[in-house]
Design a protein around this motif. Structure first.
Motif, PDB file in Angstrom:
ATOM      1  N   GLN A  48       0.274 -33.653  19.490  1.00  0.00           N
ATOM      2  CA  GLN A  48       0.945 -35.023  18.946  1.00  0.00           C
ATOM      3  C   GLN A  48       2.486 -35.145  19.248  1.00  0.00           C
TER       4      GLN A  48
ATOM      5  N   SER B  33       4.170 -30.338  18.045  1.00  0.00           N
ATOM      6  CA  SER B  33       4.015 -29.463  17.096  1.00  0.00           C
ATOM      7  C   SER B  33       4.386 -28.040  17.742  1.00  0.00           C
ATOM      8  N   GLN B  34       4.607 -26.921  16.816  1.00  0.00           N
ATOM      9  CA  GLN B  34       4.874 -25.584  17.354  1.00  0.00           C
ATOM     10  C   GLN B  34       3.719 -25.144  18.136  1.00  0.00           C
TER      11      GLN B  34
ATOM     12  N   SER C 173      -0.099 -27.458  22.349  1.00  0.00           N
ATOM     13  CA  SER C 173       0.899 -28.274  21.347  1.00  0.00           C
ATOM     14  C   SER C 173       0.414 -29.583  21.357  1.00  0.00           C
TER      15      SER C 173
END
Length: 316
Positions: free
Chosen positions: A162, A136-137, A160
């Motif tokens: 996943q 993720s971002q 961040s």
């Protein structure tokens, strides 16, 4: 000395050559999406499917799919892959659905020919299945409620989640009057269920006298399709020094001066009142002494004491 069917001999030689050279380096797939597992069998002898047995084998020797003489056969297929595959008979590609991290590893496609002497491997292709899960971002979080003042140390975290595989690097860019790169120490945790990673790092930033504003950005370098992920920039403005307003300073100074004068007057007046009280008491004592016919010596002693105190009062 026995003789061997020339056709089987040729097939065996072909299989040996094919097995020795049929290796594909890597196949990449995204987590929870579809992987295309190749076989690259050209079928030069134009065998019918009824003469062939085709199957894919996974990293732990689990059978992913089997096509036995033109029909799908699930008796040898591992339970994790039941109803998760589709075979394209035109392209000889096996589509593996809903790819998981546990699917990655070495995979092999086998093609066997069923002849008079049984099954003979005539084709084999091995490759590495790699699974990617985009992180993720990155997100920056303040870890304290401190005001951005000179001398303070501000604390931040960047995280961040996943993602897979492990990220390669995480770092900060802090912009003030100049830009400075701060390396981040990677802290990883892994989900026991899906094997995906959660990454975080921390930053402690001292505030100096030259600091006016701060822009903080976090960067995560990964092995996915987007190699460098960037957080939103956190902007911090310094709290200005509190300067007293001139409209407030002047009245304040006047008040202080007035209070000082009043205090000095009070310190002057109190001793004078005390002396006056003693003098009055002396007069009353003298009158009373005269009325009660006290000895003259005592009157003279009291008069001398009162006179000295009153003299001091007059000096002041």
């Amino acid at each position: 000395m026995y003789t061997m069917n020339w056709k089987i001999l040729v097939l065996s030689m072909m299989a040996t050559l094919l097995v020795a050279n049929a290796t594909k380096s890597e196949v990449e797939a995204f987590y929870n999406e579809t992987a295309n597992l190749p076989c690259d069998f050209k079928n030069p002898q134009n065998f019918s499917q009824e003469e062939l047995v085709i199957f894919w084998q996974g990293a732990r020797d689990d059978v992913l799919y089997e096509l036995y003489r033109g029909r799908e056969k699930q008796i040898h297929v591992h339970a994790n892959y039941i109803n998760r595959t589709k075979f394209n008979q035109t392209t000889w590609i096996l589509h593996l659905l809903n790819v998981q991290i546990t699917d990655q590893g070495k995979c092999t496609c086998f093609v066997q020919h069923l002849g008079p002497k049984g099954l003979v491997i005539i084709h084999q292709l091995s490759f590495q299945l790699s699974v990617l899960a985009p992180f993720s971002q990155p997100e920056i979080t303040r870890l304290d409620n401190k005001t951005a003042e000179i001398g303070e140390i501000l604390n931040f975290s960047c995280s961040s989640k996943q993602g897979y595989p492990k990220p390669e690097k995480i770092y900060w860019i802090v912009e003030t009057t100049n830009s400075t790169q701060y390396p981040g120490e990677i802290h990883l945790s892994q989900d026991d269920t899906n094997q995906l990673y959660y990454v975080t790092t921390a930053l402690s930033l001292p505030i100096t006298e030259s600091t006016i504003w701060i822009n903080i950005t976090c960067f995560l370098k990964t092995q996915g399709p987007v190699e460098l992920l960037t957080s939103e920039t956190l902007q911090i403005k310094m709290k200005p020094h509190e300067e007293l307003d001139s409209n407030f300073v002047i009245p304040g100074v006047i008040v202080v001066l007035v209070l000082t004068v009043v205090l000095l007057i009070i310190l002057r007046v109190l001793p004078l009142k005390k002396c006056s009280h003693l003098c009055d008491k002396r007069e009353a004592t003298r009158v009373k002494t005269e009325d009660t016919d006290h000895p003259k010596e005592r009157d003279e002693a009291l008069e001398s004491l009162s006179y000295q105190m009153c003299e001091k009062r007059g000096d002041r």
